[in-house]
Design a protein around this motif. Structure first.
Motif, mmCIF file in Angstrom:
data_model
loop_
_atom_site.group_PDB
_atom_site.id
_atom_site.type_symbol
_atom_site.label_atom_id
_atom_site.label_comp_id
_atom_site.label_asym_id
_atom_site.label_seq_id
_atom_site.Cartn_x
_atom_site.Cartn_y
_atom_site.Cartn_z
ATOM 1 N N HIS A 1 1.073 -1.336 -0.391
ATOM 2 C CA HIS A 1 0.036 0.123 0.523
ATOM 3 C C HIS A 1 0.570 1.535 -0.311
ATOM 4 O O HIS A 1 2.130 0.759 0.106
ATOM 5 C CB HIS A 1 -1.208 0.104 1.145
ATOM 6 N N HIS B 1 1.127 4.011 1.914
ATOM 7 C CA HIS B 1 2.089 4.689 3.827
ATOM 8 C C HIS B 1 3.476 4.903 3.424
ATOM 9 O O HIS B 1 3.675 3.877 2.630
ATOM 10 C CB HIS B 1 1.480 4.142 4.689
ATOM 11 N N ASP C 1 5.699 4.491 5.090
ATOM 12 C CA ASP C 1 6.533 3.402 6.057
ATOM 13 C C ASP C 1 6.409 2.158 5.259
ATOM 14 O O ASP C 1 7.225 1.258 5.408
ATOM 15 C CB ASP C 1 6.032 3.395 7.433
ATOM 16 N N HIS C 2 5.789 2.020 4.021
ATOM 17 C CA HIS C 2 5.647 0.662 2.981
ATOM 18 C C HIS C 2 6.266 0.823 1.634
ATOM 19 O O HIS C 2 7.091 0.130 1.117
ATOM 20 C CB HIS C 2 4.001 0.029 2.835
ATOM 21 N N HIS D 1 -7.011 -1.602 5.202
ATOM 22 C CA HIS D 1 -6.490 -0.820 5.280
ATOM 23 C C HIS D 1 -6.228 0.074 5.199
ATOM 24 O O HIS D 1 -6.651 1.748 6.124
ATOM 25 C CB HIS D 1 -5.290 -1.647 6.066
ATOM 26 N N ASP E 1 -0.696 -4.163 6.243
ATOM 27 C CA ASP E 1 -0.899 -3.523 7.184
ATOM 28 C C ASP E 1 -3.032 -4.721 6.946
ATOM 29 O O ASP E 1 -3.230 -4.250 5.545
ATOM 30 C CB ASP E 1 -1.242 -2.502 7.604
#
Ligand SMILES: [Zn+2]
Length: 535
Positions: free
Chosen positions: A59, A61, A63-64, A160, A185
């Motif tokens: 996804h 975000h 942090d990914h 998510h 997530d």
């Protein structure tokens, strides 16, 4: 075939996992940026970026996804597979992240010039982010895709974030077939706008997140009554509700709730309260939500649309963009809601609003998302009496509240129920994306329930063909503190001796994991010795 755990190992950010599905052939699952203050160091990518052939992105975000442009800069020219919504969100989020990198580097360079130091290069530029976007290929949910020899994948809705996925990998090497699922997530049930996570499929190996591996969300998970209480108590004091919000996902959920409050006249005394979204990125993300495929939307949202309403738009919604308009909000004394960028208060316009509003007891700061350890958001949430923002000491006198029930992550029960939604148990569960307590605690819980599970430290390698660890590394502690976010009330530090104890326990856990083929007598003896120690 091997899996190497790199990022989000014993921490919540920087998701990155390397798979060698055939000798010298590699793909990555996610390529995220570390955020906040991280306790551990992340192992380096053990192969040159140019040798990575694919990235499968769960996804958008940061942090990914946030290190994809660095991977590009370092020579990656393979394909990035993601859903179209993830691609659209990455297009705005990576450009925004690059813009922040460029601005930070320019301001550091300015400082350096004054002290005779050299120019600071940004981690990546807007151009790098744009080049990265040319490598994206869209994937539909549920469609099996043959990517390469011995490598097929299928994306499923992880519930998510808009477009979020868990990914099923069918791997084959020398006639040995293995299945791996990476959860990304895992979404919380009944999140507004998007679907619930699809059921887990049978798999040999599962890599699962553990953000809430040891905790459960408040059972009363309807956020509207809490939101009404926060709004009405603040507005009665003549104050403003300040919401540090993640631009993508959480902001749109909040807009959904505000639309519902206004549409159903749930706050009759303050029906016309204005809501300002002070985040250019959030406003761009809202546009992506408004154009998404109906397959991504839940039944309730589709029904609202069928009734002729826009689920995330209402009268009194203002989307300020320029920094002058943003500053003007603080000289406007009318009670209002300001949703500002910077979910953990580490950057973005929220810091500017906090500086002007945190000292005033009329106001409320409402946290609407996870606050990682070490972030300014967490420091305020933990009750600091004053904080430093832009070098200035600001008293914390505003009311500090938390909006319960809107986590984008499944809690412990949610993770367990998602795990049990597969017909058969995975043979081995790897746990990542949780802080120390959450990932090790969730591993212990799964052990108690009879799963083979481990929370590997960064740099650990597992042989997917043989089903055994090739290397189990120890987490490497990294301690750092940001001067700007240091609380004035110093937090109690763990002693070195305590750290040593925790590290030793971790080694014991790794040691126990490596004893899979030891004799029953040896295992019993060790178990008794450990029990004696505990009692
Ligand atoms: Zn996420």
């Amino acid at each position: 075939m091997k899996i190497t755990f790199l990022g989000a190992a014993h921490q919540v950010t920087g998701s990155r996992t390397l798979v060698e599905w055939k000798p010298e052939r590699f793909f990555l699952v996610d390529c995220g940026m570390e955020q906040g203050e991280n306790e551990y160091s992340m192992a380096e990518l053990p192969v040159p970026a140019s040798m990575i052939e694919y990235v499968f992105l769960t996804h958008a975000h940061i942090d990914h996804s946030g290190m994809l442009p660095v991977l590009y800069k370092e020579g990656f020219r393979g394909k990035i597979y993601a859903t179209p919504e993830t691609g659209n969100l990455c297009s705005i989020m990576l450009a925004d992240s690059a813009h922040i990198q460029e601005t930070d580097a320019a301001s550091e360079t300015k400082k350096n010039l004054r002290t005779g130091k050299g120019e600071v290069q940004p981690l990546y530029t807007v151009e790098d982010a744009e080049n990265t976007m040319t490598l994206f290929l869209p994937c539909e949910y549920g469609k099996l895709m043959m990517i390469d020899e011995g490598l097929s994948v299928r994306f499923f809705d992880a519930g998510h974030l808009l477009g979020s996925s868990f990914i099923e990998f069918f791997l084959e090497e020398n006639g040995i077939a293995r299945k791996l699922i990476c959860s990304g997530d895992v979404g919380n049930l009944n999140q507004p706008i998007i679907n619930n996570p699809q059921s887990l499929k049978d798999t040999d190996y599962l890599l699962i997140e553990s953000t809430y591996g040891t905790r459960n969300h408040d059972s009363a998970n309807d956020p509207i009554p809490v939101l009404l209480d926060i709004l009405s108590s603040t507005f009665k004091r003549g104050g403003t509700v300040l919401i540090p919000s993640f631009a993508v996902g959480r902001t749109q959920e909040l807009l959904y709730f505000f639309r519902e409050i206004k549409q159903k006249h749930l706050l009759p005394d303050f029906q016309d309260f204005p809501v300002y979204v002070d985040s250019p990125l959030a406003n761009e993300a809202t546009a992506v939500f408004l154009q998404c495929s109906p397959a991504c939307l839940d039944a309730e949202t589709l029904e609202i649309m069928n009734e002729g309403f826009n689920p995330i738009w209402f009268d009194g919604l203002y989307t300020t963009v320029s920094s002058d308009e943003s500053k003007a909000l603080n000289s406007n004394t009318q009670s209002k809601v300001i949703i500002a960028s910077g979910g953990m208060c580490e950057g973005g316009r929220i810091r500017h609003h906090l500086k002007h509003n945190l000292w005033n007891e009329k106001n409320t700061v409402m946290f609407a998302g996870y606050q990682a350890a070490g972030t300014l958001g967490r420091i305020i949430y933990d009750g600091a009496k004053s904080v430093k923002i832009f070098g200035e000491e600001i008293d914390v006198r505003a009311e500090i509240r938390l909006l319960h029930g809107i986590s984008g992550h499944a809690d412990q029960n949610g993770l367990l129920s998602w795990l049990s939604s597969a017909k058969n148990r995975p043979k081995y569960v790897f746990i990542n994306h949780g802080d120390e307590e959450s990932c090790t605690g969730f591993a212990s819980l799964l052990h108690e329930k009879g799963f083979h599970a481990a929370a590997p430290a960064s740099g650990s390698v597992f042989d997917l063909s043989e089903g055994e660890w090739i290397r189990l590394t120890e987490p490497i502690l990294r301690k750092k503190a940001s001067a700007d976010t240091k609380p004035v009330v110093a937090k109690k530090k763990q002693t070195q001796v305590y750290d040593e104890l925790i590290n030793t326990l971790r080694s014991l856990n790794s040691y126990a994991e490596s004893l899979k083929h030891a004799s029953n007598a040896d295992l019993r003896k060790l178990t008794e010795d450990i029990r004696k120690l505990i009692h």
